[in-house]
Design a protein around this motif. Structure first.
Motif, PDB file in Angstrom:
ATOM      1  N   ILE A  49      22.489 -22.617  17.372  1.00 42.03           N
ATOM      2  CA  ILE A  49      22.830 -23.956  17.744  1.00 42.03           C
ATOM      3  C   ILE A  49      23.360 -24.269  19.224  1.00 42.03           C
ATOM      4  O   ILE A  49      24.034 -23.418  19.499  1.00 42.03           O
ATOM      5  N   GLU A  50      22.680 -25.093  19.769  1.00 35.74           N
ATOM      6  CA  GLU A  50      23.133 -25.286  21.202  1.00 35.74           C
ATOM      7  C   GLU A  50      23.358 -26.862  21.382  1.00 35.74           C
ATOM      8  O   GLU A  50      22.679 -27.528  20.970  1.00 35.74           O
ATOM      9  N   SER A  51      25.001 -26.994  21.836  1.00 35.31           N
ATOM     10  CA  SER A  51      25.411 -28.521  21.790  1.00 35.31           C
ATOM     11  C   SER A  51      25.162 -28.967  23.127  1.00 35.31           C
ATOM     12  O   SER A  51      25.975 -28.316  23.910  1.00 35.31           O
ATOM     13  N   THR A  52      25.221 -30.230  23.170  1.00 34.00           N
ATOM     14  CA  THR A  52      25.382 -30.959  24.324  1.00 34.00           C
ATOM     15  C   THR A  52      26.041 -32.131  24.112  1.00 34.00           C
ATOM     16  O   THR A  52      25.855 -33.006  23.299  1.00 34.00           O
ATOM     17  N   VAL A  53      27.293 -32.225  24.726  1.00 32.73           N
ATOM     18  CA  VAL A  53      28.312 -33.521  24.581  1.00 32.73           C
ATOM     19  C   VAL A  53      27.819 -34.404  25.466  1.00 32.73           C
ATOM     20  O   VAL A  53      27.732 -34.449  26.788  1.00 32.73           O
ATOM     21  N   VAL A 106      32.959 -39.303  19.688  1.00 27.37           N
ATOM     22  CA  VAL A 106      32.091 -38.008  20.347  1.00 27.37           C
ATOM     23  C   VAL A 106      30.759 -38.253  19.797  1.00 27.37           C
ATOM     24  O   VAL A 106      30.455 -38.077  18.466  1.00 27.37           O
ATOM     25  N   VAL A 107      29.727 -38.204  20.605  1.00 23.70           N
ATOM     26  CA  VAL A 107      28.355 -37.925  20.382  1.00 23.70           C
ATOM     27  C   VAL A 107      27.735 -36.679  20.904  1.00 23.70           C
ATOM     28  O   VAL A 107      27.995 -36.267  22.228  1.00 23.70           O
ATOM     29  N   VAL A 108      27.192 -35.716  20.045  1.00 22.99           N
ATOM     30  CA  VAL A 108      26.816 -34.664  20.296  1.00 22.99           C
ATOM     31  C   VAL A 108      25.176 -34.618  20.132  1.00 22.99           C
ATOM     32  O   VAL A 108      24.760 -34.871  19.027  1.00 22.99           O
ATOM     33  N   TYR A 109      24.502 -33.951  21.097  1.00 21.62           N
ATOM     34  CA  TYR A 109      22.982 -33.598  20.602  1.00 21.62           C
ATOM     35  C   TYR A 109      23.084 -32.289  20.348  1.00 21.62           C
ATOM     36  O   TYR A 109      23.684 -31.393  21.371  1.00 21.62           O
TER      37      TYR A 109
END
Length: 150
Positions: A133-137, A63-66
């Motif tokens: 924190i806001e995550s984008t997968v 998994v890569v998350v920004y």
């Protein structure tokens, strides 16, 4: 930096383990001046290191998350605290200061979404100066470059 330095850097980006003799041969130079150029570029900080490029999925990092991070306050102390803390987290692959609604953009790797959730709760969420924190997968990465266009 002249044309020969740029050629040298281009070869090293593609073949970081190349022998100096082979590098010199490709650049139509003798070994000693070639080595001198490499050392000079290292000392100037143009060449910042050598390393192997690894496939994350082969290491169970699927998994890569920004993650977009907003700090509680925009101060030098908060920035210093945040930057020094995330620099110690091996899951954080990159940390960038950004403009807009957020203060930072992090590139994070994890084994799976559950691991990422635990990372957010135990590491990112526990940093005192973090307000949000806001995550984008990343669903699919088409490509990623490590070679700069020189």
């Amino acid at each position: 930096m002249d044309k020969k330095d740029r050629q040298l850097l281009n070869v090293l980006q593609h073949q970081g383990r190349i022998a100096i003799s082979e590098l010199a041969n490709q650049l139509n130079m003798s070994d000693t001046p070639c080595l001198r150029r490499v050392k000079k570029l290292e000392q100037q900080g143009v060449i910042i290191g050598y390393g192997a490029h690894l496939e994350p999925k082969k290491l169970d990092l699927n998994v890569v998350v920004y993650a977009f991070i907003r700090l509680k306050e925009n101060s030098d102390n908060s920035a210093r605290l945040f930057e020094s803390t995330v620099a110690q987290l091996p899951q954080v692959m990159a940390c960038s200061v950004v403009t807009g609604a957020y203060d930072y953009l992090l590139k994070i790797v994890a084994a799976d979404l559950l691991s990422y959730e635990q990372f957010v709760k135990s590491a990112l969420g526990s940093i005192d100066c973090v307000a949000g924190i806001e995550s984008t997968v990343v669903l699919k990465q088409n490509f990623s470059r490590t070679v700069l266009p020189i």
